[in-house]
Design an enzyme around this catalytic site. Structure first.
Site, mmCIF file in Angstrom:
data_model
loop_
_atom_site.group_PDB
_atom_site.id
_atom_site.type_symbol
_atom_site.label_atom_id
_atom_site.label_comp_id
_atom_site.label_asym_id
_atom_site.label_seq_id
_atom_site.Cartn_x
_atom_site.Cartn_y
_atom_site.Cartn_z
ATOM 1 N N TYR A 99 6.514 -8.983 4.869
ATOM 2 C CA TYR A 99 8.303 -8.829 4.721
ATOM 3 C C TYR A 99 8.562 -9.155 6.263
ATOM 4 C CZ TYR A 99 7.224 -5.508 0.807
ATOM 5 O OH TYR A 99 6.706 -5.188 -0.269
ATOM 6 N N PHE A 157 10.778 -2.291 -7.209
ATOM 7 C CA PHE A 157 12.022 -2.606 -8.155
ATOM 8 C C PHE A 157 12.303 -1.448 -8.959
ATOM 9 C CE2 PHE A 157 14.414 -5.910 -10.824
ATOM 10 C CZ PHE A 157 15.655 -5.756 -10.040
ATOM 11 N N PRO A 158 12.605 -0.316 -8.459
ATOM 12 C CA PRO A 158 12.638 0.995 -9.042
ATOM 13 C C PRO A 158 14.065 0.957 -9.620
ATOM 14 C CG PRO A 158 12.716 1.590 -6.860
ATOM 15 C CD PRO A 158 12.235 0.043 -6.868
ATOM 16 N N LEU A 159 15.097 0.210 -8.873
ATOM 17 C CA LEU A 159 16.517 0.517 -9.208
ATOM 18 C C LEU A 159 17.134 -0.388 -10.219
ATOM 19 C CD1 LEU A 159 18.061 1.293 -5.672
ATOM 20 C CD2 LEU A 159 17.723 3.008 -7.890
#
Length: 288
Positions: free
Chosen positions: A71, A216-218
């Site tokens: 990242y 990518f939970p949202l």
């Protein structure tokens, strides 16, 4: 239906999960991927705000932060140390290795043992740690025998460089194979209310007492203002994204969510989702 909310410290309202048999964390964590520039490359536009986000997360009771050497690369880990070192007691910083970054938005698997070791040593240095509490193989490199990659993780653990090992974007068969080499305590796969490919793996993690960390939970899919997600949000005085997080937390006791953001406002909104309690009827409707 009136919204039901708890009165605990926000992140703690999600309950806790234990990684391995000795590392309890709140199930509302934080993902630090977005504390970088566009394409997950370079520094963030507002470094001071990125630091405030991390500090505020800890204030809200978040004690699990997920990052990776890729990242930035390196940027997210560096900002975490800048914002939080010396670390408060009980804070778990999980990181990952297994990618090279040739440029913005570009990701190339590299699971060669020497690369993984080099990246782990860099993570330890950047995070100012003697040991990584949870080290995750970011991807299984298809060009390197999987057993060599699992062997390397086992070596890291035996050498005391990592406490626990996790895997990312893997199948149930991958997990079972890796567990023949090294204890695995977590799986991090893409999963959310509209992407349920790994339902069986979530259930497997719950049965096997592993943490399932959805990335990518949202994603809430294509939204219908009259649909079940929007209706639940209105009933609870919440946003659709808060309800999507609440659904994940109630979907399985194995779930350890890590919504990420570069905004303190959005951080507070995400953590507040831990206080939402969906009814059995709402869970069933959303699950369909």
């Amino acid at each position: 239906m009136a919204a039901e909310r708890t009165t605990q410290i926000p992140a703690a309202a999600a309950g806790s999960i234990t990684l391995g048999d000795d590392l309890p964390v709140n199930r509302m964590g934080f993902g630090a991927m977005r504390l970088t520039g566009p394409g997950i490359w370079g520094p963030p536009k507002n470094r001071a705000e990125a630091i405030r986000v991390l500090q505020r997360a800890v204030e809200l009771g978040v004690d699990f932060i997920d990052t990776a050497d890729s990242y930035g690369p390196n940027v997210s880990e560096e900002i975490i140390a800048e914002a939080l070192y010396p670390y408060p007691m009980g804070l778990v910083i999980a990181t990952k290795g297994g990618f090279e970054r040739p440029g913005p938005g570009r990701w190339v698997e590299n699971g060669r043992p020497e690369h993984l070791r080099h990246q782990l040593e860099g993570s330890l240095r950047r995070l100012r740690r003697d040991r990584i509490e949870l080290y995750q193989l970011h991807r299984i490199d298809p060009n390197v025998p999987a057993d060599e990659q699992f062997d390397t993780l086992r070596d890291f653990r035996r050498e005391g460089l990592v406490r626990h090992v996790g895997l990312s974007e893997v199948s149930m068969q991958d997990v079972e194979r890796a567990r023949r080499f090294v204890p695995v305590v977590s799986v991090q796969n893409r999963y959310n209310l509209s992407d349920r490919k790994w339902d069986d793996l979530v259930d497997y993690c719950e049965r096997e007492a592993l943490a399932f960390i959805p990335w990518f939970p949202l994603s809430a899919g294509r939204l219908d203002e009259q649909g079940p997600l929007a209706r639940a949000a209105r009933r609870h005085g919440a946003t659709i994204y808060q309800v999507a997080l609440a659904w994940l937390l109630q979907r399985s006791s194995a779930m350890l969510v890590i919504p990420g953001t570069s905004s303190t406002e959005h951080l507070e909104e995400n953590v507040a989702a831990a206080e939402i309690r969906l009814s059995a009827e709402e869970m069933a409707e959303l699950g369909r």
